[in-house]
Scaffold this active site. Structure first.
Site, PDB file in Angstrom:
ATOM      1  N   HIS A   1      -6.699  -9.810   7.373  1.00 44.79           N
ATOM      2  CA  HIS A   1      -8.002  -9.457   6.269  1.00 44.79           C
ATOM      3  C   HIS A   1      -9.199 -11.005   6.596  1.00 44.79           C
ATOM      4  O   HIS A   1      -8.954 -11.657   6.933  1.00 44.79           O
ATOM      5  CB  HIS A   1      -7.201 -10.411   5.265  1.00 44.79           C
ATOM      6  CG  HIS A   1      -6.058  -9.354   4.585  1.00 44.79           C
ATOM      7  ND1 HIS A   1      -6.344  -8.434   3.688  1.00 44.79           N
ATOM      8  CD2 HIS A   1      -4.981  -9.652   4.370  1.00 44.79           C
ATOM      9  CE1 HIS A   1      -4.787  -8.514   3.188  1.00 44.79           C
ATOM     10  NE2 HIS A   1      -4.109  -8.707   4.156  1.00 44.79           N
TER      11      HIS A   1
ATOM     12  N   HIS B   1       1.111  -1.215  -0.024  1.00 40.85           N
ATOM     13  CA  HIS B   1      -0.075  -0.458   0.082  1.00 40.85           C
ATOM     14  C   HIS B   1       0.672   1.621   0.054  1.00 40.85           C
ATOM     15  O   HIS B   1       0.566   2.376  -0.140  1.00 40.85           O
ATOM     16  CB  HIS B   1      -1.353  -0.050   1.028  1.00 40.85           C
ATOM     17  CG  HIS B   1      -2.550  -0.963   1.668  1.00 40.85           C
ATOM     18  ND1 HIS B   1      -3.260  -0.905   0.939  1.00 40.85           N
ATOM     19  CD2 HIS B   1      -2.278  -2.614   1.217  1.00 40.85           C
ATOM     20  CE1 HIS B   1      -4.097  -2.006   0.593  1.00 40.85           C
ATOM     21  NE2 HIS B   1      -3.293  -2.564   0.975  1.00 40.85           N
TER      22      HIS B   1
ATOM     23  N   ASP C   1     -11.412  -4.751   0.872  1.00 42.87           N
ATOM     24  CA  ASP C   1     -10.542  -5.413   0.281  1.00 42.87           C
ATOM     25  C   ASP C   1     -11.653  -6.782   0.317  1.00 42.87           C
ATOM     26  O   ASP C   1     -12.001  -7.345   1.256  1.00 42.87           O
ATOM     27  CB  ASP C   1      -9.825  -5.565   2.282  1.00 42.87           C
ATOM     28  CG  ASP C   1      -9.542  -6.547   2.243  1.00 42.87           C
ATOM     29  OD1 ASP C   1      -8.418  -6.896   1.602  1.00 42.87           O
ATOM     30  OD2 ASP C   1      -8.347  -6.499   3.717  1.00 42.87           O
TER      31      ASP C   1
END
Length: 554
Positions: free
Chosen positions: A367, A78, A195
């Site tokens: 995640h 990122h 996500d």
């Protein structure tokens, strides 16, 4: 109050159809806000390439319109492209304290990169980027200081989750701010960008508390050294390892410059806490018994198993695996890396080490799984939905989850890189494309390795190279050579007949060119390349790279 925004466009320059390289562009009338700017590690066929970053030529061509870069968290997928971006764009970079500390370090490491204009934000910040108000919410991830981003427009908020999970018992005690998400949902969200990494996995992700318990058990049971492999930017995992080492009276030896740098940066910013004498230099490890040591390692390019592989093969310059070692692999394989990880685990077992990995719950994903993604969708209640950060199959699975959470099918957009979604009067539709693709970093070269260079590297690695050296006079008659040098194609001493036939063919080709009055060296080289290529394929069914070199007799 947000200004009246007539036209909004959202596009991804990376992060969709792939793992990593997250970079998203939000156009608000004449202004552009960039969300994240990550890198990706090269795929197997990108021979010699170090890193891959997004093609952000669209941003450089519109640099006067770009008002800022807003970062969700400090993982390299990122933020890794930010140094290359700030070399081209003189705009503020917004992020939390730890995120900006990593950005500054990356910029310092890149030759010729100016110091970025950084502006610190946190979960309670309310800022304007250009004319547009932004707010934030804390999300739980495997690194502290992770934020979701909310861009407020007159058509409604655009919400970007960043990487998140809904862990009820996170290591730092800070849960995802569900109350803020619910409040946003009640007001009406124009678009959610969420996500998708674990959109195919049912249920909920493993809590970090479970990992802490398993790590503690592994420490107490270990007869000798503990060797822990983790991603260098998984700050939560590093903190857990430091805590477990302190509790069991062990010293920690960080191995690898990346791991040392991350520990240094995170501890300076108070995101890692440990007694000052807990960490020791690798050179001092010999002063301690094996059962008093923890080796904390990551690999090159943050790939956690590359150093382990060297240790198992006893080629690592500092650490070699012993049969009394316990190795903990606290990292999930990246897609496509499963085979190399399996090979490394096999090597570790062959070295006699006790290996603890995936099935033993020593890693938890950062995640969210399906139930967490559905809860996010139900809290936000978006009018439109764009699944981001994941391969296309993950985006597709996430789209199906959104449909089950009552998002209209025509309002779910599965995008390719560069594809735009345009919003006007709270209605979204696909609308055109902007330039997007990969920029390959090889050493100090940025973008100078393209498809043709990669094709040549693949050809060289597959069938080798044949160099043909000849000397011609002014009349293009051969006065020396041809001499053929083979590398990676055939072993010359065992293929003398083939090489002699090839040399004879080159001589005939030069004579034929002379008869046809072909005098240009470029055309002669092309004729040699064509004739030799066909001959070698007929004889060997291989296609080496043929490189004719013509020298002048002067």
């Amino acid at each position: 109050m947000s200004k009246q925004t007539e036209k909004i466009r959202i596009a991804a320059l990376g992060g969709i159809g792939e793992i990593g390289k997250n970079m998203y562009v939000v156009e608000l009338d004449e202004e552009i806000i960039v969300i994240d700017g990550g890198l990706m590690f090269p795929e197997d066929d990108m021979l010699g390439v170090d890193l891959v970053i997004p093609d952000f030529s669209f941003l450089t061509e519109n640099k006067d319109r770009v008002k800022g870069i807003v970062l969700s968290h400090g993982h390299e997928d990122h933020i890794g492209a930010i140094p290359y971006l700030v070399k081209e764009l003189n705009v503020p970079v917004y992020g939390t304290r730890l995120t900006l500390a990593f950005v500054k370090q990356l910029c310092k490491d890149l030759k010729g990169c100016p110091e970025p204009d950084t502006k610190e934000i946190h979960a309670e910040s309310k800022i304007r980027v250009g004319n547009t108000p932004l707010t934030f919410f804390h999300v739980t991830h495997s690194i502290p200081g992770a934020l979701g981003i909310c861009i407020h427009t007159s058509q409604g908020p655009i919400v970007y989750t960043g990487d998140f999970k809904l862990d009820p018992t996170p290591v730092d005690g800070r849960e995802t701010e569900i109350g803020k998400l619910a409040a946003l949902g009640e007001k009406g969200v124009l678009c959610l960008m969420s996500d998708s990494m674990n959109a195919e996995k049912p249920g909920v992700s493993l809590s970090e508390t479970k990992v802490s318990q398993r790590l503690n058990d592994a420490f107490y049971e270990a007869p000798g050294r503990m060797i822990i492999a983790a991603f260098s930017t998984n700050i939560d995992r590093i903190q857990q390892a430091l805590d477990a080492a302190d509790r069991t009276g062990r010293k920690v030896v960080p191995v690898g410059s990346t791991m040392k740098q991350v520990i240094d940066v995170a501890s300076k910013e108070d995101y890692l806490t440990f007694p000052p004498d807990l960490i020791i230099d690798p050179d001092d490890a010999g002063n301690y018994a094996d059962d008093k040591l923890v080796i904390l390692t990551t690999g090159s390019k943050s790939e956690p198993l590359s150093a382990l592989s060297q240790m198992a093969q006893k080629t690592h310059k500092q650490i070699k695996i012993k049969d009394s070692d316990r190795v903990i692999i606290s990292a999930a394989p990246s897609p496509g890396n499963e085979k190399s990880i399996s090979r490394t685990i096999d090597l570790l077992h062959r070295s006699g080490a006790d290996v603890v990995y995936g099935k033993d719950s020593v890693h938890a994903s950062g995640h969210g799984y399906q139930e967490e993604l559905k809860l996010m969708l139900n809290l936000i209640k978006p009018r439109h939905f764009i699944p981001v950060h994941g391969e296309f199959r993950m985006q597709y699975a996430h789209g199906m989850l959104a449909k089950s959470c009552k998002v209209e099918q025509e309002n779910i957009f599965l995008l390719e890189k560069g594809e735009c979604v345009e919003f006007e009067k709270r209605q979204g539709k696909k609308s055109g494309k902007i330039p997007a693709g990969n920029v390959l970093i090889d050493g100090l070269g940025v973008g100078d390795v393209g498809n043709i260079v990669l094709r040549d590297r693949r050809l060289l690695s597959k069938d080798g190279i044949l160099v043909v050296v000849i000397t011609l006079n002014k009349s293009n008659e051969c006065i020396a050579g041809p001499n053929i040098i083979s590398r990676g194609f055939v072993y010359v001493r065992e293929s003398e007949d083939l090489i002699k036939e090839a040399e004879s063919l080159v001589t005939k080709t030069i004579a034929h060119c002379s008869e046809q009055r072909i005098m240009e060296w470029s055309q002669i080289k092309s004729s040699i390349r064509d004739a030799l290529g066909k001959f070698l394929f007929d004889k060997t069914k291989r296609r080496p790279m043929v490189m004719p070199i013509i020298m002048d007799s002067k």
